[in-house]
Enzyme design. Structure first.
Site, PDB file in Angstrom:
ATOM      1  N   LYS A 156      37.946  32.219  34.786  1.00  0.00           N
ATOM      2  CA  LYS A 156      37.271  33.181  34.058  1.00  0.00           C
ATOM      3  C   LYS A 156      38.193  33.856  33.231  1.00  0.00           C
ATOM      4  CE  LYS A 156      35.812  37.634  35.533  1.00  0.00           C
ATOM      5  NZ  LYS A 156      37.216  38.544  35.525  1.00  0.00           N
ATOM      6  N   ASN A 157      39.414  34.265  33.676  1.00  0.00           N
ATOM      7  CA  ASN A 157      40.279  35.003  32.724  1.00  0.00           C
ATOM      8  C   ASN A 157      40.913  34.258  31.494  1.00  0.00           C
ATOM      9  OD1 ASN A 157      39.689  37.114  34.363  1.00  0.00           O
ATOM     10  ND2 ASN A 157      41.369  36.751  35.594  1.00  0.00           N
ATOM     11  N   ARG A 177      35.225  44.669  32.099  1.00  0.00           N
ATOM     12  CA  ARG A 177      36.562  45.359  31.203  1.00  0.00           C
ATOM     13  C   ARG A 177      36.873  44.412  30.271  1.00  0.00           C
ATOM     14  NH1 ARG A 177      42.071  44.117  32.274  1.00  0.00           N
ATOM     15  NH2 ARG A 177      41.317  42.643  33.919  1.00  0.00           N
ATOM     16  N   CYS A 195      35.295  46.304  37.655  1.00  0.00           N
ATOM     17  CA  CYS A 195      35.364  46.875  38.808  1.00  0.00           C
ATOM     18  C   CYS A 195      36.229  48.283  38.942  1.00  0.00           C
ATOM     19  CB  CYS A 195      36.531  46.066  39.802  1.00  0.00           C
ATOM     20  SG  CYS A 195      35.733  44.354  39.974  1.00  0.00           S
ATOM     21  N   ARG A 226      42.868  51.229  34.283  1.00  0.00           N
ATOM     22  CA  ARG A 226      43.400  50.219  33.440  1.00  0.00           C
ATOM     23  C   ARG A 226      43.235  50.451  31.908  1.00  0.00           C
ATOM     24  NH1 ARG A 226      40.522  44.836  36.404  1.00  0.00           N
ATOM     25  NH2 ARG A 226      38.948  46.176  36.519  1.00  0.00           N
ATOM     26  N   ASP A 261      45.201  51.975  25.940  1.00  0.00           N
ATOM     27  CA  ASP A 261      46.035  52.762  25.161  1.00  0.00           C
ATOM     28  C   ASP A 261      47.325  51.626  24.322  1.00  0.00           C
ATOM     29  OD1 ASP A 261      47.218  52.696  27.732  1.00  0.00           O
ATOM     30  OD2 ASP A 261      48.658  53.896  26.946  1.00  0.00           O
ATOM     31  N   GLN A 262      47.594  50.442  25.297  1.00  0.00           N
ATOM     32  CA  GLN A 262      48.324  49.482  24.661  1.00  0.00           C
ATOM     33  C   GLN A 262      47.587  48.643  23.658  1.00  0.00           C
ATOM     34  OE1 GLN A 262      51.660  49.925  26.019  1.00  0.00           O
ATOM     35  NE2 GLN A 262      50.690  51.560  26.747  1.00  0.00           N
ATOM     36  N   ASP A 283      45.290  39.404  42.137  1.00  0.00           N
ATOM     37  CA  ASP A 283      44.076  39.029  42.318  1.00  0.00           C
ATOM     38  C   ASP A 283      43.709  38.126  43.446  1.00  0.00           C
ATOM     39  OD1 ASP A 283      42.822  40.273  40.161  1.00  0.00           O
ATOM     40  OD2 ASP A 283      42.680  38.667  38.631  1.00  0.00           O
ATOM     41  N   ARG A 316      30.080  37.799  39.414  1.00  0.00           N
ATOM     42  CA  ARG A 316      30.802  38.048  38.005  1.00  0.00           C
ATOM     43  C   ARG A 316      32.088  36.964  38.034  1.00  0.00           C
ATOM     44  NH1 ARG A 316      33.381  42.931  38.387  1.00  0.00           N
ATOM     45  NH2 ARG A 316      34.455  42.177  36.227  1.00  0.00           N
TER      46      ARG A 316
END
Length: 439
Positions: free
Chosen positions: A22-23, A95, A119, A124, A127-128, A323, A415
């Site tokens: 997924k990621n 996200r 979630c 999280r 800004d970065q 995770d 998800r």
């Protein structure tokens, strides 16, 4: 909304194929925005987050389709990209929607992206991402829940820069990496994330013509190019091979099944799983008593009897992943002895604890630390999932609990896990989905 009914007490036996990550899939879907050429992705998991991202890309003008409904191949064409925006109603549950920001700015010179949801496991901030893109010359304002960004240069291209993030951020690294591929000049990303999903994205970008050095390290150096093309794998002789990119196996899904077998007992082959992506988790599971080996087909695990309690501390890759914290906690819940768990990534990642306590677990939380005293058995009850990985932990708990466990709000599970209950049923678990009205 759907629920899972689990009757515990059955060991797991057989084999299961691990889906694409997924990621990795989510940023790689966004990478298709960087080129006007058709992109083929393979091993794309069937997940709600993937469906949401596809819907968002289509909103922008991208053509996206699978050859067959059950196919793991996805064909994307951003040649007609005409709406560089991500509205709130389409991204409020995910996200990872922030990952369209960098590619849109790099390709079109402008973007309007809603601040993302996902979630509720802690802060999280984006800004970065914003800081890095501003260093590359983007003008960015945040107002009314949206990030408004544009590239003011005459060329319409971002400019290479040296960027050091204040913290290790996976999506931040991915966003800035994608943006840098089409920037003018050299971009250096210091303090970059090293997760396998970041490496897989970088490999895809290189196959598209990007020039990236330091892949898999904390320092990525990118020489911007004028355009990218469709990814093309190299064959053994070094020539152009099959068009497209194969997404790596999901290490978190694999780790979740490893924890399930360690807790419930049994012998299982995880096809396609990569042990080299799970070394920290596998090391801890071996300490708990599981026998785990890397085989040509994937990962094989055998576990019998009550596990031993093992403590751990979450941190950035290659350390123990946040995770996997909730799933491993279940192993400790029914283990011999006590274990101390320290969560260093997200401040609200113990929301599953109260639900595990409802099942009979003995857990005491003090700030970022949880002390788990193993009990001989859990007892089935009705529980509610609070986030994606909490959902998985409650499913594992249900597999080992006496009696029936009813897990509610499993839309979180959908998800990030590709038809998890079907895979567990194939391994012998007594689990069924109870259909309910839409959320």
């Amino acid at each position: 909304m759907d629920q899972l009914l689990i009757r515990g007490g059955r060991p797991l036996q057989g084999e299961v194929r691990i889906a694409g990550a997924k990621n990795a899939a989510l940023p790689e879907l966004c990478a298709a925005l960087l080129t006007a050429e058709p992109v083929v992705l393979r091993n794309v998991p069937h997940l709600q987050d993937v469906a949401t991202m596809i819907k968002l890309l289509r909103h922008m003008g991208v053509q996206a389709q699978r050859p067959e409904p059950d196919s793991t191949e996805l064909q994307l064409d951003a040649g007609s990209l005409d709406k560089p925006e991500a509205p709130y109603e389409m991204v409020k549950t995910m996200r990872a929607s922030i990952l369209v920001l960098g590619p849109l700015l790099a390709r079109t010179g402008r973007a309007r992206v809603s601040l993302p949801g996902g979630c509720a496991i802690g802060s999280r901030p984006v800004d970065q991402h914003i800081k890095g893109l501003q260093a590359m010359g983007a003008e960015i304002t945040v107002a009314h829940g949206y990030i408004e960004a544009r590239v003011p240069t005459a060329s319409g291209r971002l400019q290479g820069a040296r960027i050091t993030t204040d913290m290790v951020t996976v999506t931040g690294t991915e966003n800035l990496l994608m943006a840098a591929t089409l920037a003018e000049g050299e971009t250096v990303l210091d303090n970059a994330a090293q997760e396998p999903e970041v490496t897989d994205l970088a490999d895809m970008l290189v196959a598209m013509g990007a020039r990236i050095e330091g892949i898999g390290t904390r320092r990525l150096v990118v020489q911007g190019v004028e355009r990218l093309q469709a990814p093309c794998a190299r064959d053994a002789s070094g020539g152009d091979g099959l068009k497209g990119h194969d997404i790596i196996a999901d290490r978190i899904e694999a780790g979740t099944f490893l924890c399930a077998v360690t807790a419930a007992g049994g012998e299982v082959l995880l096809r396609g799983a990569r042990a080299d992506h799970l070394e920290a988790v596998i090391d801890k599971l071996r300490q708990a008593g599981a026998k785990i080996s890397a085989v040509p087909e994937g990962i094989r695990i055998s576990a019998h009897g009550r596990p031993k309690a093992v403590g751990f501390r979450t941190s950035e890759y290659p350390a123990f992943p946040t995770d996997m914290q909730a799933q491993f906690m279940v192993v400790d819940c029914i283990a011999e002895g006590s274990a101390t768990i320290t969560e260093t990534i997200f401040e609200n990642r113990y929301m599953h604890v109260n639900e595990l306590v409802r099942l009979g677990a003995n857990i005491v939380v003090d700030g970022h630390t949880a002390v788990v005293q193993g009990v001989p058995r859990l007892s089935g009850a009705q529980v509610m999932a609070t986030d994606l990985r909490a959902s998985a932990s409650l499913v594992i708990a249900g597999l080992v609990a006496e009696g029936e466990t009813l897990v509610q709000r499993i839309y979180h599970l959908d998800r990030g896990y590709d038809r998890m209950e079907r895979k567990l049923r194939e391994l012998g678990a007594d689990i069924e989905r109870i259909k309910g009205p839409p959320v």
